[in-house]
Design a protein around this motif. Structure first.
Motif, PDB file in Angstrom:
ATOM      1  N   SER A 198       0.825  -1.194   0.000  1.00  0.00           N
ATOM      2  CA  SER A 198       0.000   0.000   0.000  1.00  0.00           C
ATOM      3  C   SER A 198       0.866   1.254   0.000  1.00  0.00           C
ATOM      4  O   SER A 198       1.989   1.229   0.498  1.00  0.00           O
ATOM      5  N   GLN A 199       0.315   2.348  -0.519  1.00  0.00           N
ATOM      6  CA  GLN A 199       1.027   3.635  -0.629  1.00  0.00           C
ATOM      7  C   GLN A 199       2.307   3.449  -1.448  1.00  0.00           C
ATOM      8  O   GLN A 199       3.409   3.781  -1.037  1.00  0.00           O
ATOM      9  N   ILE A 200       2.107   2.913  -2.660  1.00  0.00           N
ATOM     10  CA  ILE A 200       3.219   2.620  -3.572  1.00  0.00           C
ATOM     11  C   ILE A 200       3.189   3.606  -4.733  1.00  0.00           C
ATOM     12  O   ILE A 200       2.119   3.867  -5.308  1.00  0.00           O
ATOM     13  N   VAL A 210      -8.477  -4.372 -10.437  1.00  0.00           N
ATOM     14  CA  VAL A 210      -7.612  -3.678  -9.473  1.00  0.00           C
ATOM     15  C   VAL A 210      -8.473  -3.299  -8.272  1.00  0.00           C
ATOM     16  O   VAL A 210      -9.703  -3.282  -8.369  1.00  0.00           O
ATOM     17  N   GLU A 211      -7.808  -2.974  -7.153  1.00  0.00           N
ATOM     18  CA  GLU A 211      -8.545  -2.738  -5.905  1.00  0.00           C
ATOM     19  C   GLU A 211      -8.062  -1.485  -5.168  1.00  0.00           C
ATOM     20  O   GLU A 211      -7.565  -1.573  -4.047  1.00  0.00           O
ATOM     21  N   PRO A 212      -8.210  -0.321  -5.782  1.00  0.00           N
ATOM     22  CA  PRO A 212      -7.748   0.878  -5.081  1.00  0.00           C
ATOM     23  C   PRO A 212      -8.684   1.272  -3.951  1.00  0.00           C
ATOM     24  O   PRO A 212      -9.909   1.218  -4.101  1.00  0.00           O
ATOM     25  N   SER A 246     -11.552   4.437   9.478  1.00  0.00           N
ATOM     26  CA  SER A 246     -11.676   2.972   9.518  1.00  0.00           C
ATOM     27  C   SER A 246     -10.748   2.343  10.555  1.00  0.00           C
ATOM     28  O   SER A 246     -10.978   1.215  10.988  1.00  0.00           O
ATOM     29  N   MET A 247      -9.713   3.042  10.964  1.00  0.00           N
ATOM     30  CA  MET A 247      -8.804   2.511  11.991  1.00  0.00           C
ATOM     31  C   MET A 247      -8.949   3.286  13.301  1.00  0.00           C
ATOM     32  O   MET A 247      -8.103   3.157  14.192  1.00  0.00           O
ATOM     33  N   ALA A 248      -9.987   4.069  13.416  1.00  0.00           N
ATOM     34  CA  ALA A 248     -10.155   4.891  14.619  1.00  0.00           C
ATOM     35  C   ALA A 248     -10.459   4.004  15.824  1.00  0.00           C
ATOM     36  O   ALA A 248     -11.021   2.917  15.691  1.00  0.00           O
TER      37      ALA A 248
HETATM   38  N1  LLP Z   1      -6.456  -5.098  -1.929  1.00  0.00           N
HETATM   39  C1  LLP Z   1      -5.977  -5.798  -0.899  1.00  0.00           C
HETATM   40  C2  LLP Z   1      -5.945  -7.263  -0.981  1.00  0.00           C
HETATM   41  C3  LLP Z   1      -5.495  -5.144   0.232  1.00  0.00           C
HETATM   42  O1  LLP Z   1      -5.012  -5.853   1.253  1.00  0.00           O
HETATM   43  C4  LLP Z   1      -5.539  -3.732   0.290  1.00  0.00           C
HETATM   44  C5  LLP Z   1      -5.053  -3.017   1.464  1.00  0.00           C
HETATM   45  C6  LLP Z   1      -6.069  -3.041  -0.801  1.00  0.00           C
HETATM   46  C7  LLP Z   1      -6.517  -3.751  -1.903  1.00  0.00           C
HETATM   47  C8  LLP Z   1      -6.194  -1.551  -0.834  1.00  0.00           C
HETATM   48  O2  LLP Z   1      -4.985  -0.890  -0.739  1.00  0.00           O
HETATM   49  P1  LLP Z   1      -4.931   0.691  -0.979  1.00  0.00           P
HETATM   50  O3  LLP Z   1      -5.260   0.942  -2.428  1.00  0.00           O
HETATM   51  O4  LLP Z   1      -5.969   1.315  -0.116  1.00  0.00           O
HETATM   52  O5  LLP Z   1      -3.568   1.085  -0.608  1.00  0.00           O
HETATM   53  N2  LLP Z   1      -3.734   0.699   7.161  1.00  0.00           N
HETATM   54  C9  LLP Z   1      -2.686   0.897   6.192  1.00  0.00           C
HETATM   55  C10 LLP Z   1      -3.014   0.283   4.864  1.00  0.00           C
HETATM   56  C11 LLP Z   1      -3.344  -1.179   4.959  1.00  0.00           C
HETATM   57  C12 LLP Z   1      -3.746  -1.704   3.639  1.00  0.00           C
HETATM   58  C13 LLP Z   1      -4.298  -3.063   3.753  1.00  0.00           C
HETATM   59  N3  LLP Z   1      -4.674  -3.618   2.516  1.00  0.00           N
HETATM   60  C14 LLP Z   1      -2.419   2.386   6.062  1.00  0.00           C
HETATM   61  O6  LLP Z   1      -3.052   3.161   6.745  1.00  0.00           O
HETATM   62  O7  LLP Z   1      -1.561   2.794   5.280  1.00  0.00           O
END
Ligand code: LLP
Length: 461
Positions: A238-240, A317-319, A422-424
Motif C-alpha cells: 500500500s502507498q506505492i 484492481v482494488e484501489p 476505519s482505523m479509529a
Molecule cells: N487489496 C488488498 C488485498 C489489500 O489488502 C488492500 C489493502 C487493498 C486492496 C487496498 O490498498 P490501498 O489501495 O488502499 O492502498 N492501514 C494501512 C493500509 C493497509 C492496507 C491493507 N490492505 C495504512 O493506513 O496505510
C-alpha cells in the motif's frame, strides 16, 4: 510510504524541520494535490469545502470531524472506472466504508472489495449487489464464508489451504460453486512501510509462489472441481508510487498462470493486481493519475502475456486509498499551544491518535493548515499533537503554521479519507468523530459522532 527523514539542526536556531516542508511564505497556501478538489480559501481567509465554510461546518457538526468532499470522491471513482475501461475496479472498503459510501461507489459503477463479515454486512445492508463484491481475508471464519455463499458474493479470494478445505466443505453442503481467486505471494519487496507491504515471503497473506504453494493451491482447486477457479490475485502493498513492483508481480503471476495451463490445460480468465496506489500526504509526494496507472498496468500485463504466450486475462484492481484518501480532511480545533524552548512548538488539537493512528503506527507524514482564517503572522515550525495520554500521539510531525496560531483556531489536516476513520479507536474513551459529506453548499452526516453514551452502552458492568 515515503519516509521523510527529519532535517538536521541548523546552527543555534534550533530544529527547522525536514527540507521538504513548504516554504514559510506559503503558510496560508493550499497545495492543490493535498486537498479535496472543491476546497479553497475564501477571500475572507477561511477554507470552504463543497461550497460550505469550515466555520459553519464546525458550528453545526462540532470538531473533530472528517469532512468528505462528495464531488471529489465521485470524480475519483469515475476516473478509475474510465481509466481502467474494461477492467473491473474494486473499491477497497477497508480504507473507509459506510452505507453512504457503498451507495456512491455503486452509483459510480465500481465493484467492492470487503475483508470481513462486518464490511460484508455494511455492503449488503446498503443494497450493494453481492455479485460485484470480492471477499478477502487470511482467516475467514466458517460463519463469514457461509454468509458470503448465501449472499452470492462474486469472488472469494482464497488465502490458505485451511480456507480451501473450509470453503469446499461449505460449498458441497450448500450445493454452491463459488467463483474464487487464489491469492499469490509473489515475493516482491514493495517500497513502502514494512507493516503495509504484503508480497514479500515472510508474511501472513496468500500462497507462496516461490515455495510452490500457489501452484499447489490452484491445482488442488482445479482437481477437486468444487470451487470455480477464475484466476489469480496479487496485492503487493500500500502507498506505492513506483509501478516496477506491479511489473514484477504481473510477470510472476502470469508465469504461474502459464505453469497451471501447462500442467492442467486450463487458461485462467482473470487477474487481479490488487490496490496500493499512493497518494499525496505532503508536497513531496507526486502520485500518478488513474489514467497513467491504467496505461502502465495494461501495458505491463499485455507485455507479460505476450512473453508467457497467454491471452490477456480480464484485469481487476482494488484501489482504496487513491479513491477516498484525498477526498477528506479532518477538521480539529486547537486547544493549547506550547512552546518548548528552543526545540519546537506543540499545537494540541481536540482529537489525535484515536482518529488518525497512521502517524504513530507507520511514521506517516501529514500536512496541516489553519483553516478558519488567513494569518499575517510569521511561519513557525510546529508539531500537531492530540489529546491522548501518550507522547507518541502525534498527528502531524512537522508543519509550518503561523506563529499566531492560538486556542480556538480551526486546523485542517488533509488526506485523511483512507485508514483514519476505519482505523479509529476509543483510546482514552474519546468518542470517534463523525463523517460529514459536503456537496453543493449542503452538508449531511453519513456517520454520526460517537457519544459517551455509546461507549457506556457497551459497558454492561
Ligand atoms: N487489496 C488488498 C488485498 C489489500 O489488502 C488492500 C489493502 C487493498 C486492496 C487496498 O490498498 P490501498 O489501495 O488502499 O492502498 N492501514 C494501512 C493500509 C493497509 C492496507 C491493507 N490492505 C495504512 O493506513 O496505510
Amino acid at each position: 510510504m515515503r519516509a521523510h527523514e527529519a532535517g538536521a539542526l541548523h546552527g543555534d536556531l534550533g530544529y527547522r524541520g525536514p527540507a521538504w516542508l513548504r516554504t514559510p511564505e506559503d503558510v496560508n497556501a493550499l497545495v492543490p494535490q493535498l486537498w479535496p478538489r472543491t476546497v479553497s480559501r475564501t477571500e475572507a481567509g477561511s477554507l470552504e469545502i463543497g461550497g460550505v465554510n469550515v466555520a459553519d461546518l464546525a458550528q453545526e457538526h462540532g470538531t473533530p470531524a472528517y469532512l468528505l468532499d462528495e464531488d471529489d470522491l465521485r470524480s475519483r471513482c469515475r476516473e478509475f472506472a474510465a481509466a481502467f475501461g474494461d477492467a473491473d475496479v474494486y473499491y477497497a472498503g477497508k480504507s473507509f466504508l459506510c452505507k453512504a459510501v457503498v451507495r456512491i461507489i455503486q452509483e459510480e459503477g465500481l465493484f467492492l472489495d470487503v475483508c470481513s463479515g462486518g464490511e460484508l454486512a455494511v455492503a449488503l445492508k446498503a443494497g450493494f449487489p453481492a455479485e460485484k463484491i470480492g471477499f478477502h481475508g487470511n482467516n475467514k471464519s466458517v460463519s463469514e464464508l457461509s454468509r458470503a455463499l448465501e449472499a452470492g458474493v462474486g469472488r472469494i479470494v482464497v488465502d490458505s489451504f485451511d480456507e480451501i478445505t473450509r470453503l469446499t466443505d461449505l460449498s458441497k453442503k450448500s450445493n454452491k460453486r463459488p467463483k474464487v481467486l487464489v491469492r499469490v505471494t509473489v515475493g516482491v519487496e514493495a517500497h513502502t512501510h514494512e507493516f503495509i507491504a504484503t508480497a514479500h515471503e515472510d508474511q501472513k497473506f496468500g500462497f507462496s509462489l516461490a515455495g510452490g504453494a500457489a501452484f499447489a493451491a490452484a491445482v488442488k482447486i482445479l482437481d477437486e472441481g468444487v470451487l470455480d477457479l477464475r484466476g489469480l490475485h496479487s496485492h503487493i502493498g500500500s502507498q506505492i508510487f513506483d509501478t516496477s513492483g506491479f511489473e514484477v508481480a504481473a510477470r510472476r503471476v502470469l508465469e504461474l498462470q502459464a505453469q497451471i495451463r501447462d500442467a492442467r490445460g486450463v487458461e485462467l480468465d482473470e487477474l487481479d493486481l490488487g490496490g496500493g496506489f499512493g497518494i499525496a500526504y505532503t508536497t513531496q509526494d507526486d502520485p500518478s493519475t488513474a489514467g497513467d496507472l491504467a496505461k502502465r498496468i495494461n501495458k505491463i500485463v499485455e507485455g507479460e502475456c505476450d512473453l508467457a504466450n497467454l491471452r490477456k486475462p480480464r484485469l481487476s484492481v482494488e484501489p482504496g486509498r487513491a479513491i477516498v484518501g484525498p477526498a477528506v480532511f479532518t477538521l480539529y480545533e486547537v486547544g493549547t499551544v506550547k512552546d518548548v524552548d528552543g526545540i519546537r512548538t506543540y499545537v494540541s488539537v481536540d482529537g489525535g491518535m484515536s482518529d488518525n493512528i497512521r502517524t504513530a503506527l507507520y511514521d506517516a507524514s501529514y500536512s496541516a493548515t489553519v483553516a478558519g482564517r488567513r494569518s499575517p503572522a510569521e511561519p513557525m515550525l510546529a508539531r500537531v499533537v492530540g489529546k491522548h495520554c501518550e507522547s507518541g500521539d502525534i498527528v502531524v510531525k512537522d508543519e509550518f503554521l503561523p506563529a499566531d496560531v492560538r486556542p480556538g483556531d480551526l486546523l485542517a489536516v488533509p488526506g485523511t479519507g483512507a485508514y483514519c476513520r476505519s482505523m479509529a479507536s476509543n483510546y482514552n474513551h474519546v468518542p470517534r468523530p463523525p463523517v460529514v459529506a459536503v456537496r453543493d453548499g449542503a452538508s449531511r452526516v453519513i456517520v454520526r459522532r460517537e457519544t459517551e453514551d455509546d461507549l457506556l452502552a457497551l459497558d454492561v458492568g
